[in-house]
Design a protein around this motif. Structure first.
Motif, short mmCIF file in Angstrom:
data_model
loop_
_atom_site.label_atom_id
_atom_site.label_comp_id
_atom_site.label_asym_id
_atom_site.label_seq_id
_atom_site.Cartn_x
_atom_site.Cartn_y
_atom_site.Cartn_z
N PHE A 93 95.60 53.90 47.09
CA PHE A 93 96.70 54.05 46.15
C PHE A 93 97.27 52.69 45.80
O PHE A 93 97.63 51.90 46.68
CB PHE A 93 97.80 54.94 46.76
N ASP A 94 97.35 52.43 44.49
CA ASP A 94 97.99 51.22 43.98
C ASP A 94 99.44 51.56 43.69
O ASP A 94 99.76 52.21 42.68
CB ASP A 94 97.26 50.75 42.71
N GLU A 95 100.33 51.14 44.59
CA GLU A 95 101.73 51.54 44.48
C GLU A 95 102.39 50.97 43.23
O GLU A 95 103.22 51.63 42.58
CB GLU A 95 102.49 51.08 45.73
N ALA A 96 102.06 49.73 42.86
CA ALA A 96 102.68 49.10 41.70
C ALA A 96 102.30 49.81 40.41
O ALA A 96 103.14 50.00 39.52
CB ALA A 96 102.27 47.63 41.63
N ALA A 97 101.04 50.23 40.32
CA ALA A 97 100.57 50.90 39.10
C ALA A 97 100.77 52.41 39.16
O ALA A 97 100.72 53.08 38.12
CB ALA A 97 99.10 50.58 38.88
N GLY A 98 100.97 52.97 40.36
CA GLY A 98 101.09 54.42 40.50
C GLY A 98 99.77 55.11 40.23
O GLY A 98 99.74 56.19 39.61
N LEU A 99 98.67 54.51 40.69
CA LEU A 99 97.33 55.04 40.43
C LEU A 99 96.51 55.12 41.70
O LEU A 99 96.63 54.26 42.59
CB LEU A 99 96.58 54.14 39.43
N ARG A 130 87.40 57.68 53.08
CA ARG A 130 88.42 56.75 53.58
C ARG A 130 89.55 56.72 52.55
O ARG A 130 89.41 56.16 51.47
CB ARG A 130 87.82 55.36 53.77
N ILE A 131 90.67 57.34 52.90
CA ILE A 131 91.81 57.46 51.99
C ILE A 131 92.91 56.52 52.47
O ILE A 131 93.38 56.62 53.61
CB ILE A 131 92.34 58.90 51.95
N THR A 132 93.33 55.59 51.60
CA THR A 132 94.32 54.57 51.96
C THR A 132 95.56 54.75 51.09
O THR A 132 95.47 54.76 49.86
CB THR A 132 93.75 53.16 51.77
N GLY A 133 96.71 54.89 51.74
CA GLY A 133 97.95 55.11 51.03
C GLY A 133 98.83 53.88 50.94
O GLY A 133 98.34 52.74 50.90
N ARG A 134 100.13 54.10 50.94
CA ARG A 134 101.09 53.00 50.81
C ARG A 134 101.01 52.08 52.03
O ARG A 134 100.82 52.53 53.14
CB ARG A 134 102.51 53.55 50.68
N GLY A 135 101.16 50.79 51.75
CA GLY A 135 101.15 49.82 52.83
C GLY A 135 99.81 49.67 53.51
O GLY A 135 99.73 49.13 54.63
N GLY A 136 98.75 50.13 52.87
CA GLY A 136 97.42 50.00 53.45
C GLY A 136 97.12 50.95 54.59
O GLY A 136 96.12 50.78 55.31
N ARG A 137 97.95 51.97 54.78
CA ARG A 137 97.74 52.90 55.88
C ARG A 137 96.63 53.89 55.54
O ARG A 137 96.62 54.47 54.46
CB ARG A 137 99.03 53.66 56.20
N GLU A 138 95.72 54.09 56.47
CA GLU A 138 94.61 55.02 56.26
C GLU A 138 95.00 56.41 56.75
O GLU A 138 95.71 56.57 57.75
CB GLU A 138 93.36 54.54 57.00
N LEU A 139 94.48 57.41 56.05
CA LEU A 139 94.82 58.79 56.38
C LEU A 139 94.29 59.17 57.75
O LEU A 139 94.96 59.90 58.49
CB LEU A 139 94.26 59.73 55.31
N PRO A 181 101.24 59.06 48.17
CA PRO A 181 101.86 59.65 46.97
C PRO A 181 100.82 60.21 46.00
O PRO A 181 99.69 59.73 45.92
CB PRO A 181 102.59 58.46 46.33
N ASN A 182 101.24 61.23 45.28
CA ASN A 182 100.41 61.84 44.23
C ASN A 182 99.05 62.30 44.75
O ASN A 182 98.10 62.42 43.98
CB ASN A 182 100.21 60.86 43.06
N LEU A 183 98.97 62.54 46.06
CA LEU A 183 97.78 63.14 46.66
C LEU A 183 98.14 64.57 47.05
O LEU A 183 99.12 64.80 47.77
CB LEU A 183 97.33 62.36 47.90
N PHE A 184 97.36 65.52 46.59
CA PHE A 184 97.62 66.92 46.86
C PHE A 184 96.38 67.56 47.47
O PHE A 184 95.26 67.33 47.00
CB PHE A 184 98.02 67.66 45.58
N LEU A 185 96.59 68.36 48.51
CA LEU A 185 95.50 69.00 49.24
C LEU A 185 95.52 70.50 48.96
O LEU A 185 96.57 71.14 49.04
CB LEU A 185 95.64 68.76 50.74
N LEU A 186 94.36 71.06 48.63
CA LEU A 186 94.20 72.50 48.52
C LEU A 186 93.43 72.99 49.73
O LEU A 186 92.40 72.40 50.08
CB LEU A 186 93.46 72.86 47.22
#
Length: 501
Positions: free
Chosen positions: A126-132, A365-374, A394-399
């Motif tokens: 996740f690119d926090e600055a771009a929200g992508l 390998r899913i990486t979120g804010r601050g470089g934290r891995e899921l 953010p903006n990650l949704f699980l079904l």
């Protein structure tokens, strides 16, 4: 070519170019992914893709083609509420029919141009600055998405047993979810390892075909009668001419199934009633008292998945079938040696050992804010707020995410509730011009503390091991209550529980 075959031929095309950026990227094209895509189109959102690693849609109903594969939830309930099918052949639909239903849905709702096959997601950050979300696809391709939806579910990575000497075996071996239809089983001596939901369906199909079948059972499951029947021409005509009749059937079935939550959360006398039903079924089906004893579970009723079958027990009484309860010591080049030192020579090993259900998004390998891995966030076991969102991602949704599996009702009901929730979050992002929504850690923590307390009070807290739990004993898979409670909780997002940026 019939429409279903034509749909499958079209959707196999792996050459659809991958766009550089989309609003929504969906991983998976089973029930969850298709439901999400259909509802996006209903909402007027066309800027989305479905990323599918295989060459065909369908999820577990594409993968599980073993003989006898069928659903254990009635077909009128195991289908989308917005796309009823009036011509199911049976009350419990077989695998091929469910797969064709999913192809029908993809064709009816125009999803062909959105599905990218042979497109395996290796990871995303996740690119926090771009929200992508920047999504890495195998082969070096990169896709950016504002919203990432994982619809991979819980039952997509086969679990293989860890047995000494397995690599030395010189015969045929395969998992039930990767069935080798090119291998002739007629006249062979076959070992089946595992007695779960898949094995109870394919063992009765194999027993009459093979020379000898050894069924290696670690623990006996509870098996109840399956109230299955074929829908005749009159019944199908009624469902077609009078659609309300199928709606009534769907809701009647829903409330019947919903009452079964009492077997897991209710008073002990409810479980005793079901245990008596199990014992009657076993006694009617298995005359041999020694075999009945071997097939009698020692765990509390409902602690592990309760199975449905009319032909499993009769298959085990055949003279060419042996139930082996002695633990496996090792696998040799030509057979299996049990703890008592006996070796049984076999031509093939078939694993009915289920799935790596507690791993969820692995090996991505899913990486979120601050470089934290899921996988680091889930080091103590997967958890999510409402089973849908994870703090710090953010903006990650699980079904069909953590703790949204059911032991009593249809997962399709849960998926539709989750998709409705994701769409509501997407509307908030759009209407408020937000960069992202991130569930607050305290909201996630409080939700999961309540959920785990509910699980501890249920039969799943009775101490048995099952695929619902991690190796450390944490239940990361099951929802502990009524599905209408879950529907109420997911009707709309509580923005106070989110950081809106």
């Amino acid at each position: 070519m019939n429409p279903d075959a034509e749909e499958r031929a079209v959707t196999r095309d792996p050459l659809l170019p991958l766009p550089r950026r989309v609003e929504v990227a969906i991983i998976g094209s089973g029930f969850g992914g298709l439901c999400m895509a259909i509802r996006l189109r209903h909402a007027g959102i066309e800027d989305f893709v479905l990323l599918e690693r295989a060459d065909e849609l369908g999820g577990c109903w594409r993968d599980n083609t073993y003989p006898g594969a069928a659903c254990d939830v009635p077909s009128h309930l195991y289908s989308f509420s917005f796309e009823p099918k009036t011509d199911w052949s049976r009350r419990f639909a077989p695998q091929a029919e469910i797969r064709d239903y999913l192809h029908h849905c993809a064709g009816t709702y125009g999803l062909r141009g959105h599905i990218h096959f042979h497109t395996e997601v290796a990871g995303a950050e996740f690119d926090e600055a771009a929200g992508l979300w920047r999504i890495h696809v195998a082969g070096g391709r990169l896709l950016e998405a504002r919203v990432l939806v994982s619809a991979r579910g819980q039952l997509n990575r086969p679990a293989y047993p860890k047995l000494q000497g397995l690599e030395r075996f010189e015969g045929k071996q395969f998992h039930s979810a990767r069935w080798d239809h090119g291998y002739p089983l007629e006249g062979k001596t076959v070992a089946v390892i595992g007695t779960g939901a898949s094995a109870i369906q394919f063992v009765p199909q194999l027993a009459p075909r093979v020379k000898q079948l050894f069924l290696y059972q670690r623990s006996a499951p509870y098996v109840l009668p399956k109230r299955d029947r074929a829908y005749g021409r009159v019944a199908r005509a009624l469902f077609s001419w009078l659609p309300v009749s199928q709606t009534v059937s769907r809701w009647w079935t829903y409330w019947q199934n919903e009452s079964r939550v009492l077997a897991f959360q209710g008073p002990a006398w409810v479980r005793r009633l079901l245990e008596r039903q199990f014992h009657r079924h076993l006694e009617r089906s298995v005359p041999d008292p020694r075999l009945r004893e071997a097939l009698t579970p020692t765990d509390p009723f409902g602690c592990k998945r309760v199975l449905l079958s009319n032909d499993y027990y009769p298959a085990l009484t055949r003279p060419n079938v042996e139930v082996v309860t002695e633990g496996i010591r090792e696998v040799t080049p030509h057979g299996i040696v049990t703890g008592d030192g006996r070796e049984r020579a076999v031509d093939a090993l078939i694993y009915g050992t289920g799935f790596q259900a507690t791993d969820f998004l692995a090996p991505m390998r899913i990486t979120g804010r601050g470089g934290r891995e899921l996988n680091e966030a889930w080091r103590q076991g997967a958890e999510a707020y409402l089973g849908i969102t994870v703090s710090g991602f953010p903006n990650l949704f699980l079904l069909y995410g953590p703790n949204t599996n059911l032991g009593h009702n249809s997962i399709v009901f849960m998926l539709e509730s989750q998709v409705r929730y994701v769409l509501a979050c997407l509307r908030v992002l759009r209407e408020r011009h937000l960069r992202f929504l991130d569930v607050r850690p305290d909201a996630q923590r409080d939700f999961n503390a309540r959920l785990q307390r509910g699980l501890e009070r249920s039969v799943w807290g009775a101490g048995c091991t099952s695929w619902y739990k991690t190796a450390e004993g944490r239940n990361t898979n099951n929802w502990p209550g009524f599905t209408f409670h879950y529907l109420r909780q997911t009707r709309a997002p509580r923005l106070a529980h989110y950081e809106a940026v």
